[in-house]
Design an enzyme around this catalytic site. Structure first.
Site, PDB file in Angstrom:
ATOM      1  N   ASN A 288     -10.737  -3.413  17.310  1.00  0.00           N
ATOM      2  CA  ASN A 288     -10.102  -3.842  16.070  1.00  0.00           C
ATOM      3  C   ASN A 288     -10.374  -5.311  15.784  1.00  0.00           C
ATOM      4  O   ASN A 288     -10.352  -6.139  16.688  1.00  0.00           O
ATOM      5  CB  ASN A 288      -8.598  -3.588  16.170  1.00  0.00           C
ATOM      6  CG  ASN A 288      -7.938  -3.484  14.827  1.00  0.00           C
ATOM      7  OD1 ASN A 288      -8.059  -4.363  13.989  1.00  0.00           O
ATOM      8  ND2 ASN A 288      -7.227  -2.391  14.621  1.00  0.00           N
TER       9      ASN A 288
ATOM     10  N   GLN B 201      -2.214   7.032   8.937  1.00  0.00           N
ATOM     11  CA  GLN B 201      -1.650   7.140   7.603  1.00  0.00           C
ATOM     12  C   GLN B 201      -2.584   8.062   6.822  1.00  0.00           C
ATOM     13  O   GLN B 201      -3.730   7.707   6.575  1.00  0.00           O
ATOM     14  CB  GLN B 201      -1.550   5.764   6.922  1.00  0.00           C
ATOM     15  CG  GLN B 201      -0.510   4.867   7.550  1.00  0.00           C
ATOM     16  CD  GLN B 201      -1.079   3.857   8.523  1.00  0.00           C
ATOM     17  OE1 GLN B 201      -2.165   3.992   9.055  1.00  0.00           O
ATOM     18  NE2 GLN B 201      -0.317   2.812   8.771  1.00  0.00           N
TER      19      GLN B 201
ATOM     20  N   GLY C 230       0.496   5.128   3.131  1.00  0.00           N
ATOM     21  CA  GLY C 230       0.092   3.789   3.539  1.00  0.00           C
ATOM     22  C   GLY C 230      -1.377   3.659   3.909  1.00  0.00           C
ATOM     23  O   GLY C 230      -1.812   2.584   4.307  1.00  0.00           O
ATOM     24  N   GLN C 231      -2.142   4.737   3.771  1.00  0.00           N
ATOM     25  CA  GLN C 231      -3.572   4.663   4.088  1.00  0.00           C
ATOM     26  C   GLN C 231      -4.246   3.769   3.055  1.00  0.00           C
ATOM     27  O   GLN C 231      -4.107   3.979   1.856  1.00  0.00           O
ATOM     28  CB  GLN C 231      -4.212   6.047   4.062  1.00  0.00           C
ATOM     29  CG  GLN C 231      -5.690   6.038   4.402  1.00  0.00           C
ATOM     30  CD  GLN C 231      -6.323   7.412   4.256  1.00  0.00           C
ATOM     31  OE1 GLN C 231      -5.799   8.281   3.569  1.00  0.00           O
ATOM     32  NE2 GLN C 231      -7.450   7.603   4.891  1.00  0.00           N
ATOM     33  N   SER C 232      -4.957   2.770   3.538  1.00  0.00           N
ATOM     34  CA  SER C 232      -5.572   1.829   2.616  1.00  0.00           C
ATOM     35  C   SER C 232      -7.096   1.889   2.622  1.00  0.00           C
ATOM     36  O   SER C 232      -7.721   1.412   1.698  1.00  0.00           O
ATOM     37  CB  SER C 232      -5.114   0.412   2.948  1.00  0.00           C
ATOM     38  OG  SER C 232      -5.417   0.124   4.297  1.00  0.00           O
ATOM     39  N   VAL C 233      -7.666   2.456   3.651  1.00  0.00           N
ATOM     40  CA  VAL C 233      -9.114   2.618   3.734  1.00  0.00           C
ATOM     41  C   VAL C 233      -9.403   4.108   3.562  1.00  0.00           C
ATOM     42  O   VAL C 233      -8.872   4.923   4.312  1.00  0.00           O
ATOM     43  CB  VAL C 233      -9.662   2.112   5.086  1.00  0.00           C
ATOM     44  CG1 VAL C 233     -11.158   2.343   5.189  1.00  0.00           C
ATOM     45  CG2 VAL C 233      -9.330   0.638   5.270  1.00  0.00           C
TER      46      VAL C 233
ATOM     47  N   HIS D 294     -11.111   6.425   4.572  1.00  0.00           N
ATOM     48  CA  HIS D 294     -11.863   7.067   5.660  1.00  0.00           C
ATOM     49  C   HIS D 294     -10.839   7.322   6.759  1.00  0.00           C
ATOM     50  O   HIS D 294     -10.239   6.371   7.277  1.00  0.00           O
ATOM     51  CB  HIS D 294     -12.975   6.129   6.147  1.00  0.00           C
ATOM     52  CG  HIS D 294     -13.945   6.754   7.102  1.00  0.00           C
ATOM     53  ND1 HIS D 294     -15.201   6.225   7.305  1.00  0.00           N
ATOM     54  CD2 HIS D 294     -13.872   7.832   7.908  1.00  0.00           C
ATOM     55  CE1 HIS D 294     -15.849   6.956   8.194  1.00  0.00           C
ATOM     56  NE2 HIS D 294     -15.052   7.941   8.592  1.00  0.00           N
TER      57      HIS D 294
ATOM     58  N   HIS E  14      -8.763   7.571   9.896  1.00  0.00           N
ATOM     59  CA  HIS E  14      -8.850   6.818  11.152  1.00  0.00           C
ATOM     60  C   HIS E  14      -7.492   6.816  11.837  1.00  0.00           C
ATOM     61  O   HIS E  14      -6.455   6.856  11.189  1.00  0.00           O
ATOM     62  CB  HIS E  14      -9.353   5.383  10.937  1.00  0.00           C
ATOM     63  CG  HIS E  14      -8.509   4.570  10.009  1.00  0.00           C
ATOM     64  ND1 HIS E  14      -8.534   4.731   8.633  1.00  0.00           N
ATOM     65  CD2 HIS E  14      -7.607   3.590  10.255  1.00  0.00           C
ATOM     66  CE1 HIS E  14      -7.697   3.875   8.081  1.00  0.00           C
ATOM     67  NE2 HIS E  14      -7.110   3.180   9.039  1.00  0.00           N
TER      68      HIS E  14
ATOM     69  N   HIS F 184      -5.157   4.792  14.693  1.00  0.00           N
ATOM     70  CA  HIS F 184      -4.923   3.590  15.486  1.00  0.00           C
ATOM     71  C   HIS F 184      -4.437   4.046  16.859  1.00  0.00           C
ATOM     72  O   HIS F 184      -3.528   4.876  16.949  1.00  0.00           O
ATOM     73  CB  HIS F 184      -3.848   2.714  14.848  1.00  0.00           C
ATOM     74  CG  HIS F 184      -4.234   2.178  13.514  1.00  0.00           C
ATOM     75  ND1 HIS F 184      -4.736   0.908  13.345  1.00  0.00           N
ATOM     76  CD2 HIS F 184      -4.192   2.736  12.275  1.00  0.00           C
ATOM     77  CE1 HIS F 184      -4.978   0.702  12.067  1.00  0.00           C
ATOM     78  NE2 HIS F 184      -4.662   1.807  11.391  1.00  0.00           N
TER      79      HIS F 184
END
Length: 175
Positions: free
Chosen positions: A27, A83, A89-92, A94, A96, A98
């Protein structure tokens, strides 16, 4: 070796684990030491967009990466978060996950375990802001917007090489 893209950003040098259908990267701004992302090779926005084989491989990858990261960072457990969708709350765009190694003692969130979630959400927003400004394939760059300064590509690459060596030692193979 085929370059790895996290949405539109090349992350090949940050990768430490790769299968035919998924990969893991260190990260840029880890919330805790060892905070990594596990990502499907195919850039899809939602979990429901993955086929059964991709989803199965992704879950096995999360399990394998989590096991190695937990041991590597001397953790007592893992926080695994995804997310799924903008409303979550998913901002990208794609998928993924964490993977964050957690400790009973010495963890920045040990006094209130749930404090990690708003910090994780803020981390997603920072990454999303970066994605809007970097639409070409290039290493990730962000402004230092909190007390976690972004790491250099060299720092991330060094951690990725170390983590990759742990998989080689254990004989982990492609899913």
């Amino acid at each position: 070796m085929t370059p790895l893209l996290f949405s539109t950003i090349e992350v090949t040098r940050q990768a430490f684990y790769r299968t035919s259908l998924s990969y893991a990267i260190v990260n840029l701004k880890p919330i805790v030491a060892g905070h990594v992302l596990v990502i499907p090779q195919r850039p899809v926005a939602r979990l429901s967009d993955l086929n059964d084989q991709e989803l199965s491989c992704l879950m096995r990858s999360i399990q394998q990466v989590g096991s190695v990261v937990e041991r590597a960072y001397g953790a007592d457990g893992l926080t695994i978060a995804c997310q799924d969708g903008k409303a979550a709350g998913q901002s990208v765009p794609h998928v993924h996950f964490h993977v964050l190694p957690r400790k009973f003692k010495g963890d920045r969130f040990e006094s209130n375990n749930d404090e990690i979630y708003p910090v994780l959400e803020d981390s997603e927003r920072t990454l999303a802001a970066n994605m809007r400004t970097n639409v070409t394939i290039e290493p990730i760059k962000v402004d230092a917007d909190d007390d976690r300064p972004p790491r250099t590509l060299e720092e991330m690459e060094e951690e990725a090489k170390w983590l990759e060596s742990l998989f080689i030692e254990e004989g982990k193979s492609d899913s």
